[in-house]
Design an enzyme around this catalytic site. Structure first.
Site, mmCIF file in Angstrom:
data_model
loop_
_atom_site.group_PDB
_atom_site.id
_atom_site.type_symbol
_atom_site.label_atom_id
_atom_site.label_comp_id
_atom_site.label_asym_id
_atom_site.label_seq_id
_atom_site.Cartn_x
_atom_site.Cartn_y
_atom_site.Cartn_z
ATOM 1 N N CYS A 1 0.869 -1.175 0.000
ATOM 2 C CA CYS A 1 0.000 0.000 0.000
ATOM 3 C C CYS A 1 0.906 1.225 0.000
ATOM 4 O O CYS A 1 1.699 1.412 0.928
ATOM 5 C CB CYS A 1 -0.897 0.005 1.236
ATOM 6 S SG CYS A 1 -1.870 1.530 1.438
ATOM 7 N N THR B 1 -3.740 8.208 -3.799
ATOM 8 C CA THR B 1 -4.876 8.623 -2.978
ATOM 9 C C THR B 1 -4.700 10.065 -2.484
ATOM 10 O O THR B 1 -3.582 10.596 -2.427
ATOM 11 C CB THR B 1 -5.022 7.734 -1.731
ATOM 12 O OG1 THR B 1 -3.856 7.922 -0.917
ATOM 13 C CG2 THR B 1 -5.154 6.261 -2.088
ATOM 14 N N LYS C 1 -11.655 -0.626 -5.380
ATOM 15 C CA LYS C 1 -11.772 -1.265 -4.057
ATOM 16 C C LYS C 1 -13.118 -1.960 -3.897
ATOM 17 O O LYS C 1 -13.264 -2.873 -3.085
ATOM 18 C CB LYS C 1 -11.580 -0.241 -2.925
ATOM 19 C CG LYS C 1 -10.102 0.032 -2.606
ATOM 20 C CD LYS C 1 -9.957 0.809 -1.304
ATOM 21 C CE LYS C 1 -8.546 1.336 -1.095
ATOM 22 N NZ LYS C 1 -7.542 0.290 -0.816
ATOM 23 N N CYS D 1 -0.600 4.046 -6.232
ATOM 24 C CA CYS D 1 -1.610 3.438 -5.355
ATOM 25 C C CYS D 1 -1.772 2.038 -5.904
ATOM 26 O O CYS D 1 -1.951 1.865 -7.121
ATOM 27 C CB CYS D 1 -2.929 4.194 -5.426
ATOM 28 S SG CYS D 1 -4.281 3.307 -4.587
#
Lengths: 241, 241
Positions: B90, B132, B172, B201
């Protein structure tokens, strides 16, 4: 907060046998969990212990202790890390399931056991067992079929040789697997009067990933994935992999 | 034998952020390792801790401590289990990399760091940072670009909103991601004079899995995979994912 999380299920996976099969298992675990955000998914700890000695070689040679000891040790590692239940992404390795169950105090979701019960529930009368020579010699599936009263067929020598080529020389080596060879295996199972066949080696689940198969074939890995999602208290998607 | 194995590298993965990205990371790890049998692969322990709180929400709200504490705790779990180095799937979570490095005595392969260096080596003069809102606010990539002397472009408010939609509402949530929306983001980066863009990301790495992209885009996850394979002393395949 802390206490609540400690009670959350954590699935431990004895994997890396082989690595490709384990990553596909993980893929299906994610896809089959109904989720709209990260936090809806299962907590999982996957041990891709690629250097576990070859299971079939151990069973065929009789030198089983190194594999047994390693799997028990890996299971203890996962339990010590906080796992609340275990799954193992190798059918043949289930020959060592008793040693794993003895090593830890958490349940092992037993892939061959779950799969034979699924076949029985589906009404299969004669089940072809497709897997490694090691699994066949050890009777991994035969013993459960006997317990569950499901008639089964073990591949003859020639068919088993084709399965060994598919599993070891092709799929574990990163190839997609020869469709003509697989078709011959399937034909032998049908000729033996089987009305269902278990993909009882996760490398055959890898094969299925690349070659969609008829529902004559019951994918042991898919059965295990469903059991894992349910055991962790999550809803399943209907979406089949 | 026992001692030899203990010295074998064991890659620990702080994952589950998100689960889909982590399983794709695992897929690439397997594919990019040159191997002919199970035992040629990397030993890996993947912690898919799906319940780590949302990183971007933590950074935007300023309530960062629960995420920081959890990641440090997960890193300690992996170290205690015998991992010899760590990777985290991440990018945004790398805002918490200092806390992870403080918590353990094993190295963290730092995805944004590795990626900016790769972009620099490739001769990128102006790098678009796609990620993000949390990563942007925290300066995860900007700080490294400043250190490495790489000029970078942070998406304007409108472009960032499109990225948030792609990452959170679409990828997601299990959707493939809207190509028109992605094309608008890419156009904004090119209009800003960028000659390269980092997929900063891992959900955008998931997007790339489904939509092959031009080499204008540098996939941070792919850079990390290559670093992991090398750090574990294994040869890489040339085969790009």
């Amino acid at each position: 907060m802390e206490k609540q999380r400690e009670k959350e299920p954590l699935l431990g996976v004895l994997g890396g046998m082989g690595p490709e099969a384990t990553q596909i298992f993980y893929r299906h675990l994610v896809r089959r969990t109904k989720a709209a955000r990260d936090q809806d998914h299962i907590r999982v700890l996957i041990f891709g212990d690629a250097t576990v000695p070859d299971r079939t070689a151990a069973i065929l040679s009789g030198d089983e202790e190194p594999v047994r000891a390693r799997l028990a040790e890996d299971a203890r590692l996962l339990e010590a890390a906080g796992c609340t239940c275990l799954a193992m992404t190798c059918n043949t390795a289930h020959h060592f399931a008793p040693a794993i169950r003895e090593a830890v105090g958490i349940p092992l979701l037993h892939m061959p056991d779950l799969t034979v019960r699924r076949a029985k529930k589906m009404g299969v009368r004669r089940l072809a067992l497709l897997g490694t020579a090691g699994a066949m010699k050890a009777g991994v599936y035969q013993d459960i079929c006997a317990l569950e009263g499901v008639d089964c067929w073990v591949p003859d020598r020639e068919t088993q040789a084709m399965l060994t080529t598919l599993i070891y020389d092709q799929i574990k080596a990163g190839q997609p697997g020869d469709e003509t060879l697989f078709a011959k295996v399937a034909a032998a199972a049908r000729a033996a009067g089987c009305d269902g066949a278990v993909l009882g080696c996760t490398e055959l689940s890898v094969y299925r990933e690349r070659h969609p198969l008829h529902r004559f074939f019951i994918d042991a890995m898919e059965v295990l994935v469903e059991a894992c999602v349910s055991a962790c208290g999550k809803p399943l998607t209907e979406d089949k992999p």
